[in-house]
Design a protein around this motif. Sequence first.
Motif, PDB file in Angstrom:
ATOM      1  N   ASP A 182       0.860  -1.289  -0.034  1.00 22.75           N
ATOM      2  CA  ASP A 182      -0.203   0.039  -0.039  1.00 22.75           C
ATOM      3  C   ASP A 182       1.017   1.414  -0.127  1.00 22.75           C
ATOM      4  N   ALA A 183       1.908   1.286   0.555  1.00 22.02           N
ATOM      5  CA  ALA A 183       2.858   2.272   1.012  1.00 22.02           C
ATOM      6  C   ALA A 183       3.512   2.551  -0.656  1.00 22.02           C
ATOM      7  N   PHE A 184       3.952   1.221  -1.538  1.00 22.38           N
ATOM      8  CA  PHE A 184       4.195   1.960  -2.846  1.00 22.38           C
ATOM      9  C   PHE A 184       3.620   1.991  -3.922  1.00 22.38           C
ATOM     10  N   ILE A 185       2.301   2.173  -3.441  1.00 17.80           N
ATOM     11  CA  ILE A 185       1.401   2.389  -4.359  1.00 17.80           C
ATOM     12  C   ILE A 185       0.766   3.659  -3.693  1.00 17.80           C
ATOM     13  N   ASP A 186       0.865   4.803  -2.483  1.00 21.55           N
ATOM     14  CA  ASP A 186       0.795   5.644  -1.869  1.00 21.55           C
ATOM     15  C   ASP A 186       1.785   6.186  -2.858  1.00 21.55           C
ATOM     16  N   ALA A 187       3.180   6.075  -2.568  1.00 21.59           N
ATOM     17  CA  ALA A 187       4.000   6.465  -3.415  1.00 21.59           C
ATOM     18  C   ALA A 187       3.787   7.365  -4.487  1.00 21.59           C
ATOM     19  N   LEU A 188       3.883   6.232  -5.365  1.00 29.67           N
ATOM     20  CA  LEU A 188       3.549   6.533  -6.611  1.00 29.67           C
ATOM     21  C   LEU A 188       2.328   7.507  -7.196  1.00 29.67           C
TER      22      LEU A 188
ATOM     23  N   GLU B 225      -5.707  -2.078  -7.858  1.00 28.09           N
ATOM     24  CA  GLU B 225      -7.228  -3.323  -8.356  1.00 28.09           C
ATOM     25  C   GLU B 225      -6.201  -3.711  -9.561  1.00 28.09           C
ATOM     26  N   LEU B 226      -5.282  -2.733  -9.884  1.00 29.86           N
ATOM     27  CA  LEU B 226      -4.479  -3.483 -11.260  1.00 29.86           C
ATOM     28  C   LEU B 226      -3.591  -4.451 -10.852  1.00 29.86           C
ATOM     29  N   SER B 227      -2.757  -3.907  -9.710  1.00 36.80           N
ATOM     30  CA  SER B 227      -1.824  -4.782  -8.715  1.00 36.80           C
ATOM     31  C   SER B 227      -2.267  -6.001  -8.342  1.00 36.80           C
ATOM     32  N   GLU B 228      -4.255  -6.813  -8.327  1.00 34.56           N
ATOM     33  CA  GLU B 228      -4.478  -7.683  -7.593  1.00 34.56           C
ATOM     34  C   GLU B 228      -4.556  -8.143  -8.757  1.00 34.56           C
ATOM     35  N   VAL B 229      -5.522  -7.309  -9.953  1.00 32.11           N
ATOM     36  CA  VAL B 229      -5.140  -8.126 -11.776  1.00 32.11           C
ATOM     37  C   VAL B 229      -4.118  -8.553 -11.894  1.00 32.11           C
TER      38      VAL B 229
ATOM     39  N   LEU C 156       3.923  -1.983 -12.033  1.00 27.87           N
ATOM     40  CA  LEU C 156       3.008  -0.959 -10.980  1.00 27.87           C
ATOM     41  C   LEU C 156       4.197   0.487 -11.989  1.00 27.87           C
ATOM     42  N   ILE C 157       5.177   0.215 -11.525  1.00 25.53           N
ATOM     43  CA  ILE C 157       6.215   1.494 -12.112  1.00 25.53           C
ATOM     44  C   ILE C 157       5.747   1.627 -13.774  1.00 25.53           C
ATOM     45  N   ALA C 158       6.124   0.895 -14.128  1.00 27.83           N
ATOM     46  CA  ALA C 158       6.113   1.317 -15.687  1.00 27.83           C
ATOM     47  C   ALA C 158       4.733   1.669 -16.328  1.00 27.83           C
ATOM     48  N   VAL C 159       3.418   0.986 -15.626  1.00 25.96           N
ATOM     49  CA  VAL C 159       1.616   1.780 -15.616  1.00 25.96           C
ATOM     50  C   VAL C 159       2.413   3.459 -15.216  1.00 25.96           C
ATOM     51  N   HIS C 160       2.716   2.999 -13.656  1.00 27.57           N
ATOM     52  CA  HIS C 160       3.400   4.808 -13.640  1.00 27.57           C
ATOM     53  C   HIS C 160       3.594   5.769 -14.564  1.00 27.57           C
ATOM     54  N   GLN C 161       5.117   5.468 -14.876  1.00 22.20           N
ATOM     55  CA  GLN C 161       5.791   5.846 -16.760  1.00 22.20           C
ATOM     56  C   GLN C 161       4.887   6.146 -18.363  1.00 22.20           C
TER      57      GLN C 161
END
Lengths: 220, 187
Positions: free
Chosen positions: A5-11, B37-41, B64-69
Amino acid sequence: MSKHDAFIDALSSDLAPTGPPRNISRVALVWLVLSAAYVMVVGYLLGPIRPDALTQFLNEPRFALESLLGALAIAMAALCAFRAAIPGAHSKRLLVITSVLMLLWIAHYAVGIISPTLAPSMLGKREHCSWETWFYATPPAIAALILVRGLYPLQPARTAAGIGLAAGMIPALYMQFACMYEANHILEFHILPGIVVAALCFAVVACWTTWGSGLRPNRK
Amino acid sequence: MALAPNAAYAADEQRWSALMVSAQAGDEADYRCLLGELSEVVTRYLSSRIGFHHYLDDCVQETLIAVHQARHTYDSNRKFRPWLFAIVRHKAIDALRKQKSQQSAIDNHPELEQHDAGAEQLENSILSGRLINSLSAPYREAITLTKFVGLSTSEAAAQLSISESALKVRIHRAITQLRRMMEADTL
């Protein structure tokens, strides 16, 4: 709060708006038109086109077909390369169609060695057509690489090769009108430098991806 | 009332697309919801296909980092899933390729070392991956021993009674085959 969750929050914290995405097909088209215009203008400034080229284009169906096939192959190569910079936008079908068109175009010159499209002639020969092809291809290739760097190519080196091929083949096609027409000469001094531009783009970006920051910027 | 699978599929598609458009405009709450949601999927997708949980955590984070970028490249006129899963597949194969041979899964899970049952658990975890499981036996063994169990190339080659270069070829082909299977896999 869990580590995840902390990782998602950071993003998601301090999220910068990115604005609506650009239509990639339109970007490819604009790049293609500007690159072609650049090649024609600079090419014309550095030397006139072959005197009878336009007449041949209008009166020789095989020559016209060959030129139009080249233009279509280049347009598809540009579209394919730019779409490869968007995740999920690249399709195998598009790649296959582009490859077939490009191969047909080049194969037509190979056939032309045995059965020439136009009577081989030295008329309009440019002394440094091979170097000119390189010179004309470089700015469009660099511009496209910069544009693509702002996107997200999953296969940076392959994307760069596609860009190099499209950029290299624009002057190769222009030389069809600007330089002498002879199949062997075209393959060796116009088409080959175009292919080398593609190979160079691939090699430079592959090295850059391996040892440097790559084609992909680090966005926050 | 629960939605029918097709309706749920379409509803997810629409919701993720809307959340991403909102995230592109800078809405943090929607973006947080989307990433959750995406992390679960992504975890479910990779777990059912690759089936190794230590590998998954890193891979999901990388995705998730790639999705962000790449979020600025999502076009709401296109479907969301092909965009997302192109990234997921790429990151999964990338992570698998970069997984260091020497990095033992058991090192990262000391509890596995303490019990014989741990090895069995690890094996079951790997074999639960549908795509890994559908690789031919030589490829599956090569990739399992080096990338998941964590043997070095020389150790794995000795165990399989083949040369190191033959093992490297098998690993390379296994990864290529996995990538093709993931591309052909319906979402």
